[in-house]
Design a protein around this motif. Structure first.
Motif, PDB file in Angstrom:
ATOM      1  N   VAL A 213       0.857  -1.186   0.000  1.00 40.04           N
ATOM      2  CA  VAL A 213       0.000   0.000   0.000  1.00 40.04           C
ATOM      3  C   VAL A 213       0.892   1.234   0.000  1.00 40.04           C
ATOM      4  O   VAL A 213       1.880   1.291   0.730  1.00 40.04           O
ATOM      5  CB  VAL A 213      -0.929  -0.005   1.228  1.00 40.04           C
ATOM      6  N   GLN A 214       0.543   2.215  -0.797  1.00 41.33           N
ATOM      7  CA  GLN A 214       1.336   3.437  -0.853  1.00 41.33           C
ATOM      8  C   GLN A 214       0.443   4.662  -0.637  1.00 41.33           C
ATOM      9  O   GLN A 214       0.098   5.383  -1.570  1.00 41.33           O
ATOM     10  CB  GLN A 214       2.060   3.544  -2.199  1.00 41.33           C
ATOM     11  N   PRO A 215       0.065   4.907   0.627  1.00 42.87           N
ATOM     12  CA  PRO A 215      -0.729   6.108   0.899  1.00 42.87           C
ATOM     13  C   PRO A 215       0.142   7.353   0.758  1.00 42.87           C
ATOM     14  O   PRO A 215       1.373   7.264   0.776  1.00 42.87           O
ATOM     15  CB  PRO A 215      -1.176   5.913   2.347  1.00 42.87           C
ATOM     16  N   LYS A 216      -0.466   8.487   0.654  1.00 41.43           N
ATOM     17  CA  LYS A 216       0.279   9.745   0.556  1.00 41.43           C
ATOM     18  C   LYS A 216       0.401  10.321   1.962  1.00 41.43           C
ATOM     19  O   LYS A 216      -0.591  10.710   2.570  1.00 41.43           O
ATOM     20  CB  LYS A 216      -0.432  10.724  -0.362  1.00 41.43           C
ATOM     21  N   ILE A 217       1.611  10.354   2.490  1.00 38.86           N
ATOM     22  CA  ILE A 217       1.833  10.922   3.815  1.00 38.86           C
ATOM     23  C   ILE A 217       1.909  12.434   3.650  1.00 38.86           C
ATOM     24  O   ILE A 217       2.872  12.968   3.094  1.00 38.86           O
ATOM     25  CB  ILE A 217       3.135  10.393   4.452  1.00 38.86           C
ATOM     26  N   ILE A 218       0.891  13.128   4.137  1.00 41.68           N
ATOM     27  CA  ILE A 218       0.884  14.584   3.975  1.00 41.68           C
ATOM     28  C   ILE A 218       1.469  15.290   5.194  1.00 41.68           C
ATOM     29  O   ILE A 218       1.829  16.466   5.111  1.00 41.68           O
ATOM     30  CB  ILE A 218      -0.537  15.117   3.704  1.00 41.68           C
ATOM     31  N   MET A 219       1.576  14.557   6.321  1.00 43.46           N
ATOM     32  CA  MET A 219       2.168  15.171   7.505  1.00 43.46           C
ATOM     33  C   MET A 219       2.702  14.089   8.438  1.00 43.46           C
ATOM     34  O   MET A 219       2.038  13.074   8.681  1.00 43.46           O
ATOM     35  CB  MET A 219       1.136  16.018   8.257  1.00 43.46           C
ATOM     36  N   SER A 220       3.921  14.296   8.939  1.00 45.30           N
ATOM     37  CA  SER A 220       4.521  13.424   9.946  1.00 45.30           C
ATOM     38  C   SER A 220       4.669  14.258  11.217  1.00 45.30           C
ATOM     39  O   SER A 220       5.363  15.284  11.211  1.00 45.30           O
ATOM     40  CB  SER A 220       5.899  12.927   9.488  1.00 45.30           C
ATOM     41  N   THR A 221       4.027  13.832  12.286  1.00 46.77           N
ATOM     42  CA  THR A 221       3.992  14.673  13.478  1.00 46.77           C
ATOM     43  C   THR A 221       3.823  13.845  14.739  1.00 46.77           C
ATOM     44  O   THR A 221       3.278  12.739  14.704  1.00 46.77           O
ATOM     45  CB  THR A 221       2.841  15.696  13.388  1.00 46.77           C
ATOM     46  N   SER A 222       4.274  14.390  15.858  1.00 44.03           N
ATOM     47  CA  SER A 222       4.061  13.757  17.158  1.00 44.03           C
ATOM     48  C   SER A 222       2.753  14.215  17.786  1.00 44.03           C
ATOM     49  O   SER A 222       2.421  13.796  18.894  1.00 44.03           O
ATOM     50  CB  SER A 222       5.226  14.106  18.105  1.00 44.03           C
ATOM     51  N   TYR A 223       2.027  15.084  17.094  1.00 41.47           N
ATOM     52  CA  TYR A 223       0.809  15.668  17.656  1.00 41.47           C
ATOM     53  C   TYR A 223      -0.421  15.273  16.849  1.00 41.47           C
ATOM     54  O   TYR A 223      -1.318  16.089  16.615  1.00 41.47           O
ATOM     55  CB  TYR A 223       0.949  17.197  17.715  1.00 41.47           C
ATOM     56  N   SER A 224      -0.477  14.017  16.458  1.00 38.98           N
ATOM     57  CA  SER A 224      -1.563  13.542  15.596  1.00 38.98           C
ATOM     58  C   SER A 224      -2.935  13.798  16.215  1.00 38.98           C
ATOM     59  O   SER A 224      -3.855  14.276  15.544  1.00 38.98           O
ATOM     60  CB  SER A 224      -1.394  12.050  15.311  1.00 38.98           C
ATOM     61  N   LYS A 225      -3.086  13.493  17.502  1.00 40.63           N
ATOM     62  CA  LYS A 225      -4.414  13.619  18.118  1.00 40.63           C
ATOM     63  C   LYS A 225      -4.885  15.077  18.128  1.00 40.63           C
ATOM     64  O   LYS A 225      -6.090  15.342  18.048  1.00 40.63           O
ATOM     65  CB  LYS A 225      -4.410  13.048  19.528  1.00 40.63           C
ATOM     66  N   ASP A 226      -3.951  16.029  18.209  1.00 39.15           N
ATOM     67  CA  ASP A 226      -4.337  17.439  18.180  1.00 39.15           C
ATOM     68  C   ASP A 226      -4.917  17.816  16.826  1.00 39.15           C
ATOM     69  O   ASP A 226      -5.886  18.586  16.738  1.00 39.15           O
ATOM     70  CB  ASP A 226      -3.130  18.326  18.498  1.00 39.15           C
ATOM     71  N   PHE A 227      -4.334  17.263  15.764  1.00 43.95           N
ATOM     72  CA  PHE A 227      -4.857  17.533  14.431  1.00 43.95           C
ATOM     73  C   PHE A 227      -6.228  16.880  14.257  1.00 43.95           C
ATOM     74  O   PHE A 227      -7.115  17.456  13.624  1.00 43.95           O
ATOM     75  CB  PHE A 227      -3.882  17.037  13.366  1.00 43.95           C
ATOM     76  N   VAL A 228      -6.413  15.691  14.824  1.00 44.53           N
ATOM     77  CA  VAL A 228      -7.712  15.024  14.721  1.00 44.53           C
ATOM     78  C   VAL A 228      -8.782  15.833  15.442  1.00 44.53           C
ATOM     79  O   VAL A 228      -9.894  16.022  14.934  1.00 44.53           O
ATOM     80  CB  VAL A 228      -7.637  13.600  15.302  1.00 44.53           C
TER      81      VAL A 228
END
Length: 303
Positions: A213-228
């Motif tokens: 599978v090759q999804p497009k990673i648009i952001m790598s972050t340690s604050y994923s839950k904040d973005f959600v």
């Protein structure tokens, strides 16, 4: 008389070959010869007869060998005693691969401290690769890791099986169902996931490799839950652990469990060269028992 010279004498006696012994001791042949000559001069005797094909112990060498062997054995016992006492009195050094602390509560660490109040823990966070290197170098006693890691070099016991979740806005097409989502369904999706080097991100990438599978990673972050929690549209998906998913307060978010191509097990690891005894051994046993009695998804979310 230096103990390293005694060691060189014993090894040369066993092999009868200067070249082979110097190679085993990681020193030059000239250096080994100088050590043996210095020992002979100190004792005033000839220990070995040099020949073209090696060395032969003299009669006096044969008589002295048991004394030197006992001397070196006593020295090794002394070192082991010192190392044991030092190990008993220092903290248990535990490495956490980056990101794993976000997937666990601190319950098992606090429970261990309550059960063993005299024990001390030193928690370090490194990349998974550095944790492995430090285990092999004796700079860590234990490490908490997730696949992939080198199982040929490390002893490992499973602590728990974790799951990965995917969060999305309720307007996203994949939010129409609440059933577990097969990992290949992420193909071509836009993904927010952990920082590169983070253990959970590496596991996500590992699953991508297994499923092609090759999804497009648009952001790598340690604050994923904040973005959600601030997500207001269906433009992307975000990976979460179980405990991170418990932190989502946005009512417009749908969270689905991912069906992974491999088990998301969490392991407690040690070097195969280090026996799991003493405090490190007790910590392994306690941790395995704790997670057996308290499955990950029954543990509380860290505040």
């Amino acid at each position: 008389m230096q103990i390293k010279i005694v060691h060189s004498f014993l090894e040369l006696y066993k092999t009868g070959n200067i070249s082979r012994t110097s190679s085993q001791l990681y020193m030059t042949q000239q250096g080994l010869s100088r050590q043996i000559k210095a020992l002979e001069e100190e004792l005033g005797v000839i220990l070995f007869i040099r020949k073209s094909d090696g060395v032969t112990p003299t009669e006096v060498c044969e008589k002295l060998y048991p004394y030197f062997a006992d001397m070196y054995h006593s020295y090794e016992e002394l070192l082991n005693t010192v190392k044991h006492d030092h190990a008993q009195n220092r903290p248990i050094r535990i490495g956490f691969a980056y990101g794993i602390s976000h997937a666990l509560s601190n319950d098992f660490l606090l429970a261990y401290q309550n059960a063993y109040p005299a024990a001390a823990l030193e928690i370090q966070e490194w990349s998974g690769q550095i944790c492995q290197e430090k285990l092999l170098a004796g700079e860590l006693d234990l490490a908490i890791l997730i696949a992939p890691f080198n199982k040929a070099l490390l002893s490992s016991q499973t602590l728990c099986s974790g799951n990965m979740y995917i969060a999305m806005h309720r307007s996203h097409p994949l939010a129409a169902s609440s059933e577990p989502l097969p990992f290949p369904e992420l193909k071509n999706e836009r993904i927010i996931t952990g920082s590169y080097g983070n253990a959970l991100r590496l596991f996500f990438d590992y699953c991508c490799t297994l499923t092609r599978v090759q999804p497009k990673i648009i952001m790598s972050t340690s604050y994923s839950k904040d973005f959600v929690n601030s997500m207001a549209d269906s433009t992307c998906l975000c990976t979460l652990t179980f405990l991170m998913a418990q932190s989502i307060t946005n009512p417009d978010i749908c969270i689905r469990k991912l069906i992974l191509p491999t088990s998301g097990d969490l392991f407690i690891c040690s070097s195969r060269q280090s026996p799991n005894t003493g405090q490190a051994g007790s910590f392994i046993k306690f941790s395995v028992d704790f997670f057996r009695k308290h499955p990950l998804e029954n543990q509380r979310r860290p505040e």
